[in-house]
Write an enzyme that holds these catalytic residues in place. Structure first.
Site, PDB file in Angstrom:
ATOM      1  N   GLU A   1      -8.313 -21.750  -9.420  1.00 12.75           N
ATOM      2  CA  GLU A   1      -8.048 -23.181  -9.283  1.00 12.75           C
ATOM      3  C   GLU A   1      -9.120 -23.844  -8.414  1.00 12.75           C
ATOM      4  O   GLU A   1      -9.644 -24.911  -8.756  1.00 12.75           O
ATOM      5  CB  GLU A   1      -6.664 -23.401  -8.664  1.00 12.75           C
ATOM      6  CG  GLU A   1      -5.514 -23.079  -9.610  1.00 12.75           C
ATOM      7  CD  GLU A   1      -4.155 -23.118  -8.930  1.00 12.75           C
ATOM      8  OE1 GLU A   1      -3.136 -23.238  -9.633  1.00 12.75           O
ATOM      9  OE2 GLU A   1      -4.105 -23.024  -7.685  1.00 12.75           O
TER      10      GLU A   1
ATOM     11  N   THR B   1      -2.538 -24.678 -13.018  1.00  8.50           N
ATOM     12  CA  THR B   1      -1.522 -23.650 -13.216  1.00  8.50           C
ATOM     13  C   THR B   1      -0.273 -24.016 -12.419  1.00  8.50           C
ATOM     14  O   THR B   1      -0.380 -24.506 -11.287  1.00  8.50           O
ATOM     15  CB  THR B   1      -2.040 -22.292 -12.749  1.00  8.50           C
ATOM     16  OG1 THR B   1      -3.177 -21.932 -13.542  1.00  8.50           O
ATOM     17  CG2 THR B   1      -0.979 -21.210 -12.879  1.00  8.50           C
ATOM     18  N   GLY B   2       0.882 -23.786 -12.991  1.00  4.01           N
ATOM     19  CA  GLY B   2       2.137 -24.060 -12.306  1.00  4.01           C
ATOM     20  C   GLY B   2       3.078 -24.860 -13.171  1.00  4.01           C
ATOM     21  O   GLY B   2       2.725 -25.325 -14.259  1.00  4.01           O
TER      22      GLY B   2
ATOM     23  N   LYS C   1       7.322 -32.297  -2.601  1.00  2.00           N
ATOM     24  CA  LYS C   1       6.128 -31.588  -2.113  1.00  2.00           C
ATOM     25  C   LYS C   1       5.402 -32.350  -0.996  1.00  2.00           C
ATOM     26  O   LYS C   1       4.484 -31.806  -0.383  1.00  2.00           O
ATOM     27  CB  LYS C   1       5.156 -31.345  -3.272  1.00  2.00           C
ATOM     28  CG  LYS C   1       5.768 -30.586  -4.450  1.00  2.00           C
ATOM     29  CD  LYS C   1       6.265 -29.208  -4.040  1.00  2.00           C
ATOM     30  CE  LYS C   1       6.976 -28.504  -5.180  1.00  2.00           C
ATOM     31  NZ  LYS C   1       6.103 -28.205  -6.307  1.00  2.00           N
TER      32      LYS C   1
ATOM     33  N   GLY D   1       1.543 -19.929  -7.278  1.00  6.99           N
ATOM     34  CA  GLY D   1       1.549 -19.208  -8.555  1.00  6.99           C
ATOM     35  C   GLY D   1       0.494 -18.127  -8.644  1.00  6.99           C
ATOM     36  O   GLY D   1       0.329 -17.509  -9.705  1.00  6.99           O
TER      37      GLY D   1
ATOM     38  N   ASP E   1       1.710 -27.154  -3.840  1.00  9.53           N
ATOM     39  CA  ASP E   1       2.957 -26.712  -3.211  1.00  9.53           C
ATOM     40  C   ASP E   1       3.300 -27.557  -1.990  1.00  9.53           C
ATOM     41  O   ASP E   1       4.468 -27.692  -1.633  1.00  9.53           O
ATOM     42  CB  ASP E   1       2.832 -25.244  -2.806  1.00  9.53           C
ATOM     43  CG  ASP E   1       2.571 -24.349  -4.018  1.00  9.53           C
ATOM     44  OD1 ASP E   1       3.361 -24.409  -4.974  1.00  9.53           O
ATOM     45  OD2 ASP E   1       1.561 -23.620  -4.010  1.00  9.53           O
TER      46      ASP E   1
ATOM     47  N   LYS F   1      -1.969 -24.740  -2.015  1.00  4.80           N
ATOM     48  CA  LYS F   1      -1.840 -24.328  -3.415  1.00  4.80           C
ATOM     49  C   LYS F   1      -1.898 -22.803  -3.480  1.00  4.80           C
ATOM     50  O   LYS F   1      -2.275 -22.137  -2.524  1.00  4.80           O
ATOM     51  CB  LYS F   1      -2.968 -24.929  -4.266  1.00  4.80           C
ATOM     52  CG  LYS F   1      -2.844 -26.431  -4.471  1.00  4.80           C
ATOM     53  CD  LYS F   1      -4.000 -27.027  -5.249  1.00  4.80           C
ATOM     54  CE  LYS F   1      -4.305 -26.297  -6.534  1.00  4.80           C
ATOM     55  NZ  LYS F   1      -3.154 -26.243  -7.463  1.00  4.80           N
ATOM     56  N   GLY F   2      -1.505 -22.300  -4.625  1.00  5.00           N
ATOM     57  CA  GLY F   2      -1.585 -20.864  -4.831  1.00  5.00           C
ATOM     58  C   GLY F   2      -0.246 -20.162  -4.858  1.00  5.00           C
ATOM     59  O   GLY F   2      -0.194 -18.931  -4.863  1.00  5.00           O
TER      60      GLY F   2
END
Length: 429
Positions: A291, A212-213, A309, A285, A272, A282-283
């Protein structure tokens, strides 16, 4: 690879190269030059050490001759008087064999002053002239030591050269997959790395985790293109969020959940933040729980990011999301903020408001994840010193569903940068 003005990427079937020809040649030339310079320096040092020891030996002998050649000796023939002796602060007697019956033993005395001494008792024994003997004994010993020093220096030089050659042969701080990306926008770089990850890692018959992203969306797009063209057949994918599910369905990608498939061949997702050890944040989003559930059961987790990143340490560059239960969420926030691995570096803990897909406040209501939970974003003023410890403490906190620290989960990190698309080397600062 070639990027065309219409936004379409074409990928060749040639295997990925480790490094471009120009970069490889430049690296080898630099290493060769460094090796030659190091060899010259070490050789000169060895020669200088050798000549220095020889010079010291010669100087010692010359000094000894100049000072003590005129009737001066540590030892003299037994039975002769010694007019002068070598200046020293020590005295030593050396037993000498004799043949007379009057005296059973004679000693040769080394005096502690420069004054004349009494005669040494007579006899037929003989002592070497110590000044000359000592000097000429020291000279070959010094030359021998110089030779050994030079030998050791040459051995160390050979070892150093072999080490340099080995490092040149194995040095791969970046394994280049594509080059010539200068002038591309950040979205174009994301598209390039998303497409490349699918081309290199997704094959027919696989179970694939879809991340996702904004970067992962391009990987989903590429899977859809290959499914539509018939290049990928008999594959099934597991999405990590409702947004990804909707995108995949619109592209005709076959889907299922972990209830049907608990083993995944490969997952492709963004991040991220990425530190040198491939630990991730991460996260951003809001899909961190799903995930992690998908990627933890994958044989391979391919992390795809643009160069912005990459970071030396997790924390200050991007807020760390933590998914918590709505029940007594303020209490859980305080507990999380006080954890030993979190508190010293924490600036503030902020409850996510508005949409769960963004850590920027865009509404007045508390953001709710796909799982019906809240997210607290941890903003750090310093790098987290021990990310694995922070992850463990967060996971063990009652009220925390999961967190955005993905420790040791990535099997490969593909980066799109201004110079091209490459795979980072784990542990490279």
């Amino acid at each position: 690879a070639r990027y065309c003005s219409d936004g379409v990427y074409f990928f060749s079937d040639t295997p990925p190269i480790t490094m471009s020809h120009i970069e490889s040649r430049a690296l080898l030339d630099t290493s060769e030059n460094n090796t030659i310079a190091a060899s010259a320096q070490k050789t000169l040092l060895g020669v200088a050490a050798f000549l220095g020891c020889v010079a010291l030996s010669a100087a010692a002998v010359a000094t000894d001759r100049a000072m003590y050649d005129h009737g001066t000796a540590l030892y003299a023939p037994v039975g002769q008087s010694i007019a002068t002796v070598r200046p020293t602060t020590m005295a030593r007697s050396v037993p000498m064999p004799i043949t007379g019956s009057v005296q059973q033993q004679a000693s040769v005395v080394m005096a502690a002053s420069q004054e004349p001494t009494n005669a040494v008792p007579s006899g037929n024994g003989f002592a070497l002239e110590g000044s000359h003997a000592a000097g000429w004994m020291f000279a070959p010993m010094a030359v021998l030591m110089a030779g050994l020093t030079a030998m050791v220096a040459m051995i160390r030089l050979s070892q150093r050269q072999a080490s340099v050659v080995q490092k040149v042969a194995t040095y791969q701080p970046r394994r280049w997959l594509m080059t010539s990306t200068a002038g591309l926008s950040q979205d174009e770089l994301k598209k390039m790395v998303g497409y490349k990850s699918v081309d290199d890692h997704v094959r027919s018959g696989m179970v694939v985790g879809l991340g996702t992203g904004s970067t992962a969306a391009f990987a989903v797009e590429r899977v859809g293109q290959k499914v539509a063209s018939g290049e990928l057949t008999d594959i099934i994918c597991i999405p990590t969020s409702e947004r990804t599910k909707e995108q995949a369905e619109s592209l005709g990608i076959p889907l299922c959940t972990l209830n049907e498939k608990s083993h995944i061949d490969v997952s492709i997702d963004g991040a991220d933040e990425v530190d040198p050890d491939w630990n991730l944040v991460k996260g951003g989003g809001g899909a961190l729980l799903r995930e992690k559930m998908v990627e933890i059961v994958s044989d391979k987790f391919i992390c795809i990011v643009d160069e912005s990143k990459l970071c030396p340490g997790l924390g200050p560059g991007f807020p760390l999301p933590v998914e918590i239960t709505p029940f007594c969420h303020e209490h859980t926030m305080r507990v999380v903020a006080g954890l030993p691995a979190i508190a010293p570096y924490l600036k503030e803990a902020v409850l996510r408001m508005g949409s769960s897909s963004s850590n920027k406040p865009d509404g007045d209501n508390i953001a709710v994840t796909d799982n019906g939970n809240y997210i607290v974003d941890l903003h750090f003023k310093e790098m987290i010193k021990d990310a694995p410890a922070a992850a463990a403490q967060l996971k063990n906190t009652v009220g925390v569903v999961d967190h955005g620290l993905f420790i040791g989960m990535a099997t490969e990190v593909i980066v799109a940068g201004s110079e091209g698309v490459y795979v980072t080397e784990k542990g490279q600062k």
